[in-house]
Design an enzyme around this catalytic site. Structure first.
Site, short mmCIF file in Angstrom:
data_model
loop_
_atom_site.label_atom_id
_atom_site.label_comp_id
_atom_site.label_asym_id
_atom_site.label_seq_id
_atom_site.Cartn_x
_atom_site.Cartn_y
_atom_site.Cartn_z
N SER A 142 0.56 -1.09 0.23
CA SER A 142 0.04 -0.06 0.30
C SER A 142 1.14 1.06 -0.14
O SER A 142 1.95 1.42 0.23
CB SER A 142 -0.86 -0.10 1.41
OG SER A 142 -1.44 0.97 1.56
N TYR A 155 -3.57 -0.40 9.55
CA TYR A 155 -3.24 -1.16 9.23
C TYR A 155 -1.86 -0.18 8.10
O TYR A 155 -1.13 -0.88 7.49
CB TYR A 155 -4.47 0.59 7.84
CG TYR A 155 -4.44 -0.25 6.21
CD1 TYR A 155 -4.83 -1.03 6.12
CD2 TYR A 155 -3.70 0.40 5.66
CE1 TYR A 155 -4.91 -1.93 4.33
CE2 TYR A 155 -3.71 0.34 3.96
CZ TYR A 155 -4.09 -0.78 3.73
OH TYR A 155 -4.15 -1.03 2.24
#
Length: 262
Positions: A142, A155
């Site tokens: 990500s 996250y």
């Protein structure tokens, strides 16, 4: 050199979304597609979508955080389809909660799915890759592997860890002709992000939509299908000398400081 003919590609959590788009791209390059999801309903929905697109995929119900279940599923895939040549660790979750309001249990859950699971699944497929003499592992990282943002502490921690797991798999198993790389998607137009792109009651754009487009040199959200080409490259012989690399497919966000306010 970009063909995947006869290769078995296992894409986790690929009933829909980014995983599905990557699987569809790999199928177009000749790969045999295998995927899993957390429950039978999602697997059945995924199988229906693949069939509608003319793809003969096999789906398995498997919780990627359960090591015993993963080992059994990988053994079943090897028996029914063949040794896994390509693994895409795509399954993931996000919980958008301010850090001081987030419970340790929720933090652990995100780490479990987004970081521990790629470790578990990679560990399950690597021995057979070693025996076969080659293998490709692609971790879906990500931009949060590089950047922080409010409400995504778990996250970002998981995806930062996944970046380093990617480099460590490269370091440990590169000598066995196994390449482990990552893809870092930008902001993708999916059903999950649709509410963030809807027009407001007054006809204006959603503030987050405006924010993302202003921070992206491309000036738009990206499409899930735009991840397929990079994934096929990293799964193919064209990337045999690429190892431990994170390929950011973000429309240029990480290269861009943003426009000066008017």
């Amino acid at each position: 050199m970009f063909r995947l003919d006869g290769k078995v590609a296992f894409i986790t959590g690929a009933s829909y979304g980014i995983g599905y788009a990557i699987a569809k791209g790999m199928a177009g390059a000749g790969a045999k597609i295998v995927f899993n999801d957390i429950n039978a309903e999602l697997v059945e929905k995924g199988l229906a979508s693949y069939k509608a697109d003319g793809i003969d995929a096999k789906g398995y119900v498997c919780d990627v955080t359960d090591e015993d279940a993963v080992n059994k599923t990988v053994a079943q895939i090897e028996k029914e389809v063949g040794v896994i040549d390509i693994l895409v660790n795509n399954a993931g979750i996000i919980k958008r909660i301010p850090m001081c309001e987030m419970s340790a249990e929720d933090f652990r859950k995100v780490i479990d799915v987004d970081l521990n699971a790629p470790f578990i699944v990679s560990k399950a497929v690597i021995p057979s890759m070693i025996k076969k003499g080659h293998g490709k592992i692609i971790n879906i990282c990500s931009m949060m592997s590089e950047l922080g943002r409010e409400t995504v502490s778990a996250y970002a921690a998981a995806k930062g860890g996944l970046k380093m797991l990617t480099r460590n798999i490269c370091s440990e198993y590169g000598e066995y002709n196994i390449q482990c790389n990552g893809i870092g998607p930008g902001y993708i137009a999916t059903p999950q992000t649709a509410p963030l792109r809807e027009k407001q009651p007054d006809g204006s754009r959603h503030p987050f939509d405006t924010f993302i487009c202003s921070k992206t040199p491309a000036g738009r959200w990206l499409e899930a299908d735009e991840l397929a080409g990079p994934a096929v490259f990293l799964a193919s012989d064209a990337s045999n000398a690429v190892n431990g690399h994170i390929l950011y497919v973000d429309g240029g966000i990480l290269a861009y400081i943003g426009k000066q306010p008017k």
